[in-house]
Motif scaffolding. Structure first.
Motif, PDB file in Angstrom:
ATOM      1  N   GLU A   1    -115.813  10.748 -85.477  1.00 32.46           N
ATOM      2  CA  GLU A   1    -116.059  10.640 -84.045  1.00 32.46           C
ATOM      3  C   GLU A   1    -116.889  11.798 -83.488  1.00 32.46           C
ATOM      4  OE1 GLU A   1    -114.956   8.453 -81.403  1.00 32.46           O
ATOM      5  OE2 GLU A   1    -114.967   7.091 -83.128  1.00 32.46           O
ATOM      6  N   ARG A   2    -116.764  12.938 -84.125  1.00 34.59           N
ATOM      7  CA  ARG A   2    -117.419  14.128 -83.560  1.00 34.59           C
ATOM      8  C   ARG A   2    -118.930  13.942 -83.463  1.00 34.59           C
ATOM      9  NH1 ARG A   2    -116.444  15.573 -88.845  1.00 34.59           N
ATOM     10  NH2 ARG A   2    -118.165  16.539 -89.971  1.00 34.59           N
ATOM     11  N   HIS A   3    -119.476  13.131 -84.367  1.00 33.50           N
ATOM     12  CA  HIS A   3    -120.919  12.900 -84.321  1.00 33.50           C
ATOM     13  C   HIS A   3    -121.319  12.098 -83.100  1.00 33.50           C
ATOM     14  CE1 HIS A   3    -121.173  14.701 -88.152  1.00 33.50           C
ATOM     15  NE2 HIS A   3    -120.456  13.764 -88.760  1.00 33.50           N
ATOM     16  N   HIS A   4    -120.339  11.296 -82.620  1.00 34.00           N
ATOM     17  CA  HIS A   4    -120.664  10.463 -81.458  1.00 34.00           C
ATOM     18  C   HIS A   4    -120.410  11.179 -80.146  1.00 34.00           C
ATOM     19  CE1 HIS A   4    -121.117   7.413 -84.421  1.00 34.00           C
ATOM     20  NE2 HIS A   4    -119.838   7.495 -84.783  1.00 34.00           N
ATOM     21  N   ALA A   5    -119.698  12.285 -80.241  1.00 39.28           N
ATOM     22  CA  ALA A   5    -119.409  12.992 -79.007  1.00 39.28           C
ATOM     23  C   ALA A   5    -120.685  13.663 -78.491  1.00 39.28           C
ATOM     24  CB  ALA A   5    -118.318  14.028 -79.243  1.00 39.28           C
ATOM     25  N   LYS A   6    -121.143  13.192 -77.355  1.00 35.80           N
ATOM     26  CA  LYS A   6    -122.409  13.713 -76.845  1.00 35.80           C
ATOM     27  C   LYS A   6    -122.193  14.620 -75.638  1.00 35.80           C
ATOM     28  CE  LYS A   6    -125.544  11.366 -79.376  1.00 35.80           C
ATOM     29  NZ  LYS A   6    -124.617  10.876 -80.412  1.00 35.80           N
ATOM     30  N   THR A   7    -121.488  14.095 -74.676  1.00 37.96           N
ATOM     31  CA  THR A   7    -121.318  14.864 -73.445  1.00 37.96           C
ATOM     32  C   THR A   7    -120.281  15.964 -73.638  1.00 37.96           C
ATOM     33  OG1 THR A   7    -119.493  13.557 -72.614  1.00 37.96           O
ATOM     34  CG2 THR A   7    -121.714  12.746 -72.153  1.00 37.96           C
ATOM     35  N   VAL A   8    -120.322  16.909 -72.745  1.00 34.85           N
ATOM     36  CA  VAL A   8    -119.349  18.004 -72.800  1.00 34.85           C
ATOM     37  C   VAL A   8    -117.936  17.449 -72.713  1.00 34.85           C
ATOM     38  CG1 VAL A   8    -118.503  20.078 -71.652  1.00 34.85           C
ATOM     39  CG2 VAL A   8    -120.966  19.633 -71.786  1.00 34.85           C
ATOM     40  N   GLY A   9    -117.747  16.453 -71.854  1.00 34.38           N
ATOM     41  CA  GLY A   9    -116.424  15.850 -71.694  1.00 34.38           C
ATOM     42  C   GLY A   9    -115.928  15.253 -72.992  1.00 34.38           C
ATOM     43  N   GLU A  10    -116.831  14.543 -73.680  1.00 37.58           N
ATOM     44  CA  GLU A  10    -116.442  13.912 -74.941  1.00 37.58           C
ATOM     45  C   GLU A  10    -116.076  14.959 -75.986  1.00 37.58           C
ATOM     46  OE1 GLU A  10    -119.029   9.771 -74.664  1.00 37.58           O
ATOM     47  OE2 GLU A  10    -119.825  11.494 -75.748  1.00 37.58           O
ATOM     48  N   ILE A  11    -116.864  16.010 -76.031  1.00 37.66           N
ATOM     49  CA  ILE A  11    -116.608  17.066 -77.008  1.00 37.66           C
ATOM     50  C   ILE A  11    -115.275  17.736 -76.704  1.00 37.66           C
ATOM     51  CG2 ILE A  11    -117.380  19.326 -77.837  1.00 37.66           C
ATOM     52  CD1 ILE A  11    -120.253  18.300 -77.432  1.00 37.66           C
ATOM     53  N   LYS A  12    -115.054  17.957 -75.425  1.00 33.87           N
ATOM     54  CA  LYS A  12    -113.809  18.590 -75.016  1.00 33.87           C
ATOM     55  C   LYS A  12    -112.616  17.741 -75.456  1.00 33.87           C
ATOM     56  CE  LYS A  12    -112.428  21.259 -71.012  1.00 33.87           C
ATOM     57  NZ  LYS A  12    -112.546  21.373 -69.565  1.00 33.87           N
TER      58      LYS A  12
ATOM     59  N   PHE B   1    -112.527  15.600 -77.869  1.00 35.89           N
ATOM     60  CA  PHE B   1    -112.404  15.639 -79.324  1.00 35.89           C
ATOM     61  C   PHE B   1    -111.670  16.904 -79.766  1.00 35.89           C
ATOM     62  CE2 PHE B   1    -113.894  16.947 -83.487  1.00 35.89           C
ATOM     63  CZ  PHE B   1    -113.619  15.804 -84.228  1.00 35.89           C
ATOM     64  N   VAL B   2    -112.097  18.013 -79.177  1.00 36.23           N
ATOM     65  CA  VAL B   2    -111.496  19.294 -79.554  1.00 36.23           C
ATOM     66  C   VAL B   2    -110.002  19.321 -79.221  1.00 36.23           C
ATOM     67  CG1 VAL B   2    -111.468  21.761 -79.050  1.00 36.23           C
ATOM     68  CG2 VAL B   2    -113.640  20.576 -79.435  1.00 36.23           C
ATOM     69  N   SER B   3    -109.678  18.685 -78.094  1.00 29.99           N
ATOM     70  CA  SER B   3    -108.266  18.710 -77.706  1.00 29.99           C
ATOM     71  C   SER B   3    -107.411  17.924 -78.698  1.00 29.99           C
ATOM     72  CB  SER B   3    -108.097  18.151 -76.298  1.00 29.99           C
ATOM     73  OG  SER B   3    -108.258  16.749 -76.327  1.00 29.99           O
ATOM     74  N   GLN B   4    -108.041  16.964 -79.379  1.00 24.90           N
ATOM     75  CA  GLN B   4    -107.268  16.171 -80.336  1.00 24.90           C
ATOM     76  C   GLN B   4    -107.226  16.816 -81.714  1.00 24.90           C
ATOM     77  OE1 GLN B   4    -109.264  12.472 -80.139  1.00 24.90           O
ATOM     78  NE2 GLN B   4    -107.971  11.668 -78.497  1.00 24.90           N
ATOM     79  N   LEU B   5    -108.055  17.814 -81.891  1.00 32.42           N
ATOM     80  CA  LEU B   5    -108.188  18.409 -83.230  1.00 32.42           C
ATOM     81  C   LEU B   5    -106.874  18.864 -83.871  1.00 32.42           C
ATOM     82  CD1 LEU B   5    -111.424  20.512 -83.683  1.00 32.42           C
ATOM     83  CD2 LEU B   5    -110.466  18.798 -85.213  1.00 32.42           C
ATOM     84  N   PRO B   6    -106.047  19.613 -83.151  1.00 31.39           N
ATOM     85  CA  PRO B   6    -104.807  20.082 -83.800  1.00 31.39           C
ATOM     86  C   PRO B   6    -103.980  18.935 -84.349  1.00 31.39           C
ATOM     87  CG  PRO B   6    -105.090  21.116 -81.664  1.00 31.39           C
ATOM     88  CD  PRO B   6    -106.151  20.079 -81.773  1.00 31.39           C
ATOM     89  N   HIS B   7    -103.866  17.879 -83.563  1.00 31.38           N
ATOM     90  CA  HIS B   7    -103.087  16.739 -84.009  1.00 31.38           C
ATOM     91  C   HIS B   7    -103.714  16.117 -85.251  1.00 31.38           C
ATOM     92  CE1 HIS B   7    -100.452  13.313 -83.777  1.00 31.38           C
ATOM     93  NE2 HIS B   7    -101.506  12.531 -83.920  1.00 31.38           N
TER      94      HIS B   7
END
Lengths: 601, 484
Positions: A325-336, A338-344
């Motif tokens: 999914e990280r490749h599809h994350a374009k906007t800052v919101g999307e990246i944010k 994604f990052v928030s889900q990373l630990p899980h």
């Protein structure tokens, strides 16, 4: 640490909290700094109640394991021994106390905390050694039922089965009854009690007696449990002898799960770092905690092992997709996001990696020729084939000097599946075992005979086929992937104990009176009166909650079978499981074997 | 115990007089007091607890676990830690990835009716008023030890108090009847701790015959005493008791068990000799006899072989030094040993395999298996051959293996037997499919080729050609068969 305890139908955190409070109270009784000297066996069960931080809050500064000799120097005011009431441990404590330097200043105070019960016998023993007076506080910590998971409680009393059935010592039953009283104090009086077996009868009697003797125990808590089912292990001696085929069951069979922890060979868990090329393979076993707090484990542990692989690979795909999914994350919101889900996601990935490794380890064993041969013989016995003659495979195993416990498991299984062996067959096995493994094992064979696991057939009658057919213990068309019956946990054999629980819920035991009479011990029903205000008005479609208490031990496969019943859509009953000890065939037989090495102290 | 004392007990026994009365009212009163005290003390704790709740945050990592911390805190002290079991220290690094969980409420919140989780609604509601009072006494341990030796507790109350972990003096129970009532009360309570305590008291204050006689009709108490005697190692008392009860087989086994505590082999042998006459079951008697005979043999063999080994004259001991003494080893291990070191000895010697076989009536199967393993280990292929060869009365020889030739092959293969040796036995495997499998697996080309020839299986034979070396005798053989 304890969130998984509240995930089930009954919130078991309350029980854990009660245990913690009692521990804090005791620690505060011994004012000042302290060191705890641990009976090593207890550290596991205590770990499920409290962690070091709790002890530290109450001025525990040092902790040692109990062993003979002089106690390590520690500048504390109190030395507290946490021990089981066992005479051999009293000898070590005596040694510790006698070697304490009386000249040291300031002097250290001694205390004993007996778990789960103070023992007058032990105190007498200490008195004879002349050290009883050295202890200021001698108390007990009734760690009767320890919460292992959201639906699982164990007393972790290793010798309960042996004490009940070999030594007729019912102390562990007394603890069981005590534990049940505590549970009722927290979760309300259980209105209905069913039971099968002599020990079950005893426990029920004790509960009723205790209730009578504590008039104040008529509590006004809304009952959480509808039914209590007490089952003697000796009603079903067969099930623990068979090899468990669920994921958790196999982990236990092969590596042994202790207090929810398992130690695994480290090779498969080597961290894969580039450039190092496996230079520093870890040498210490990998220790993992296994409980429902881990989402993936909760999903796969009760599956037949043959159904675990496909789940793991499906999960692997999902997780890699999630990382993609990280490749599809374009906007800052999307990246944010994604990052928030990373630990899980990272947790899920490491969980998946662990279980893939464990599954590989297990697969190496389940695909071996010997595992297959052993399983074939077990299944033949359980389905009633050739149980009345000497078995070739068992003979071969003896000749090749396979571990004695494996032999005993198989011979006992054959004996149980034939309602006892023909005298000639029994004598043959005995002779071969004694000649190959040593004559002193005559003591162990005697114990097994006493416990009813290995015996000559009396009266020439074999009841097992009738029991098997009536209770449908052997199912030929077992579905391991999408099970429709509890028999999936042993790939064909439906554990007798769980079948009894299932039939009790529906249509009731009246339908199997004849078979119940063939099984040892009485079966009974008791009712405990509830005050009118507390009688349950069941919501439509609400499941009943049954507590099944296995007196003498329960296997992970049986637990899996009960969980399967809990989850059945039209089941109508959810189960919580309690036991004196979590066992498998190996640990169980071991507990019955005569200790042949002299005690190390 | 004096005569007069016994008479006194007779009196207590026969009279209807009761030394103590049950006073239920008083009992209830005291319980009520106790529960009140418990509830009051609970309040303090509840308040304390609340502070606790604020301060503590529970980590979900095993780093904080008790077993882990034993090492952590102990590492400050230097002495006597080397011997510590390393198993206590594992698992510190494995879990970092899992989310931490925080315990959201304590029991104190229950008492105050503060529910922090919705699922607890009903329980907390029920607890807010009367619940606390009723529920406290059961959960609580007695606050302190009451050492009231003076008050007159009835047997029932005494037992009840002991069950709750209080110290009670039993000395006041002087008559036999009182003692028995006390014992029966203890048994009815099922608490082994209390039963044992009462038994210790009875054992100290009653004559053996009386104690034994009374226990005979009290099976549960009896079992506890037996267990207690085993635990404390009062062997003599235990044997007296079992003899009194006529439990002869148990006496025998219990006595036999003692040999495990005797380290000196000579003494152990003597002891076992004494066990032979004990009243075991018929089957067990022969096992015990064998146990004795075996140890006797082992002592002779051990003395002899140690001497041989030390002298350095015997080739076999020089080439294969013994790894351990043969003392106390099982029979089959002893047979293996003797097949290894003493194979050629005449039947007359104690260490010869044939002598062992005869003395202990070792079945043929077991014997062949063991001898085969021993000789194969030494790569003594001629012995293997001889072992499996039988002569009939006409002088014809025949190969025979009571364990089946597939097992023979397995054992030889495990000891790296050369193909020539191996194939001789693969050829004798009766089941064709099994034979083909083994032959293919161990590259016994001759056997494979001959079997396919006998089966007239041209296709398989042709296919097998690629498995043998080019230009070898095997390939020629295949070609010549195919051409015929």
């Amino acid at each position: 640490m304890a969130a998984h305890l509240s995930s089930g139908r009954v919130n078991l955190t309350a029980l854990r909290e009660a245990g913690r409070r009692e521990l804090r109270e005791f620690l505060d009784k011994c004012a000042g700094t302290k060191a705890i000297v641990w009976d090593e066996y207890l550290t596991g069960p205590f770990g499920l109640i409290a962690q070091y931080s709790l002890l530290k809050e109450h001025e525990v500064e040092k902790m040692f394991t109990l062993k003979p000799g002089r106690l390590p120097p520690a500048d504390v005011k109190n030395i507290i021994f946490f021990v089981r009431p066992k005479l051999e441990l009293m000898d070590i404590i005596t040694d510790n106390v006698l070697r304490e330097d009386r000249g040291r200043a300031p002097q250290r105070d001694f205390h004993i905390l007996f778990v789960p019960r103070r023992s007058l016998l032990c105190e007498q023993w200490l008195k004879e050694q002349g050290v009883l007076g050295s202890f200021i506080h001698r108390e007990q910590y009734s760690l009767d039922l320890i919460p292992f998971d959201g639906d699982l409680l164990s007393m972790e009393s290793e010798s309960a089965f042996k004490e009940c059935y070999l030594e007729s010592d019912q102390t562990s039953l007394y603890h069981a009854a005590k534990g049940l009283m505590t549970l009722q104090a927290l979760y309300g009086t259980i209105p209905q009690i069913f039971g099968k077996g002599d020990c079950a009868r005893h426990v029920a009697n004790m509960m009723i007696r205790m209730k009578r003797e504590f008039p104040g125990s008529q509590n006004s808590i809304f009952p959480v449990f509808d039914t209590l089912l007490l089952l003697d292990r000796n009603v079903d001696l067969l099930t623990p002898l068979a090899t468990q085929l669920t994921y958790e069951g196999l982990i236990d069979e092969i590596y042994g799960i202790q207090n929810t922890y398992v130690k695994l060979p480290p090779e498969k868990f080597a961290p894969k770092k580039q450039g190092e090329g496996g230079k520093d393979l870890p040498t210490e076993p990998k220790k993992l905690q296994l409980n429902s707090a881990e989402e993936l484990y909760a999903e796969i542990r009760d599956k037949n092992f043959n159904a675990v692989g496909s789940v793991l690979s499906k999960k692997a795909k999902i997780i890699s997709a999630a990382f993609e999914e990280r490749h599809h994350a374009k906007t800052v919101g999307e990246i944010k996001q994604f990052v928030s889900q990373l630990p899980h996601m990272q947790a899920a990935r490491s969980s998946l990696a662990n279980h893939t490794s464990i599954a590989e380890l297990i697969k190496d064993i389940t695909t071996s020729e010997d595992f297959f041969d052993n399983l074939t013989v077990e299944q033949e016995f359980m389905s009633g084939i050739d149980t009345d003659k000497v078995n070739n495979y068992i003979e071969d195993c003896i000749a090749q000097k396979h571990p004695l416990i494996k032999i005993l498991r198989l011979v006992c299984l054959q004996s149980v599946c034939n309602s006892g062996l023909k005298q000639k067959v029994l004598d043959h096995y005995k002779r071969e075992i004694l000649q190959t493994y040593g004559y002193e094992h005559i003591l162990t064979l005697n114990n097994l005979e006493k416990a009813g696991l290995l015996k000559p057939q009396t009266g020439g009658r074999n009841n097992y086929p009738t029991i098997r057919k009536t209770l449908r213990l052997w199912m030929d068309d077992v579905n391991e992937q999408n099970p429709n019956d509890i028999s999936y946990v042993y790939s064909g054999y439906a554990p007798l104990s769980v079948r009894l629980a299932q039939l009790l819920a529906r249509p009731g035991w009246r339908s199997i009176e004849e078979v119940l009479k063939m099984l040892p011990g009485p079966h009974f029903e008791e009712r405990q009166q509830l005050p009118t205000g507390l009688q349950k008005k069941r919501q439509h479609g609400e499941n009943r909650v049954t507590l099944v208490f296995f007196l003498g031990g329960v296997t992970y496969a049986e637990i899996a079978a009960l969980r399967f019943l809990s989850q059945m859509e039209d089941g109508g009953t959810e189960y919580v499981i309690a036991t004196t000890k979590l066992i498998n065939g190996t640990t169980w037989i071991k507990s019955l074997m005569e200790k042949l090495e002299p005690a190390p102290f | 115990m004096s005569r007069a004392r016994a008479d006194e007990e007779e009196y207590w026994h026969s009279s209807k007089f009761r030394a103590f009365t049950f006073d239920d009212e008083d009992d209830e009163l005291s319980q009520l007091k106790e529960s009140k005290r418990a509830v009051n003390s609970l309040r303090d704790i509840v308040d304390d607890d609340d502070d606790d709740l604020e301060r503590v945050s529970w980590s979900g990592e095993p780093v904080g676990s008790i077993s882990w911390s034993i090492k952590e805190t102990a590492s400050g002290s230097t002495s006597s830690l080397e011997g510590r079991d390393s198993s206590l220290q594992k698992g510190s690094s494995s879990y970092a990835a899992f989310p931490k969980q925080v315990s959201s409420y304590s029991l104190s919140s229950l008492f105050k009716g503060r529910n922090k989780l919705p699922s607890f609604q009903s329980l907390t509601d029920a607890l807010t008023d009367t619940g606390v009072k009723n529920y406290a006494p059961e959960l609580r341990r007695p606050k302190a030890e009451y050492k009231d030796y003076t008050s007159d507790w009835s047997p029932k109350d005494t037992v009840r108090r002991m069950q709750r972990g209080k110290v009670c003096s039993l000395e006041r129970f002087r008559s036999l009847q009182d003692k028995l009532v006390l014992l029966d009360e203890a048994v009815a309570g099922h608490d082994g701790n209390v039963i044992t305590a009462v038994l210790i008291f009875l054992k100290r204050t009653l004559r053996r015959e009386i104690l034994f006689r009374e226990l005979e009709v009290r099976q549960v108490a009896l079992c506890h005493l037996i267990h207690f005697l085993k635990e404390t190692g009062e062997q003599k008392f235990l044997l007296d008791l079992l003899r009194f009860l006529d439990r002869t087989e148990e006496v025998a086994l219990s006595q036999y068990r003692e040999h495990l505590n005797i380290q000196d082999v000579e003494k152990r042998r003597e002891f076992l000799k004494g066990c032979i006459g004990l009243p075991f079951s018929a089957e067990d008697t022969s096992h015990i006899q064998d146990h004795y005979t075996l140890l006797e043999r082992q002592i002779i063999i051990e003395a002899n072989d140690r001497h041989l080994e030390m002298a350095g004259q015997s080739e076999i001991f020089r080439k294969y030094p013994r790894k351990a003494s043969i003392l106390n080893m099982p029979l089959v291990t002893t047979l293996f040993y003797s097949c290894f070191y003493h194979y050629t000895e005449a039947e007359g010697t104690f260490s010869s395999p044939t002598n062992l076989k005869k003395t202990f009536k070792i079945p043929d199967k077991q014997y062949v298996l063991t001898a085969l393993a021993a000789r194969a280990k030494l790569r003594a292929w001629n012995d293997v051959d001889a072992l499996l060869t039988t002569k009939n009365w006409l002088g014809y020889t025949k190969k025979k293996a009571p364990i089946g030739f597939h097992r023979v092959v397995e054992i030889l293969q495990r000891n790296n037997a050369p193909v020539q040796v191996l194939q001789e036995y693969v050829r004798l495997v009766e089941d064709v499919e099994n034979r083909l499998n083994l032959a293919t697996k161990y590259k016994c080309h001759d056997v494979v080729i001959e079997t396919y020839r006998d089966l007239k299986d041209r296709i398989q034979l042709t296919a097998y050609k690629c498995k043998v070396e080019r230009g070898s005798a095997d390939e020629e053989k295949i070609n010549s068969i195919l051409n015929n």
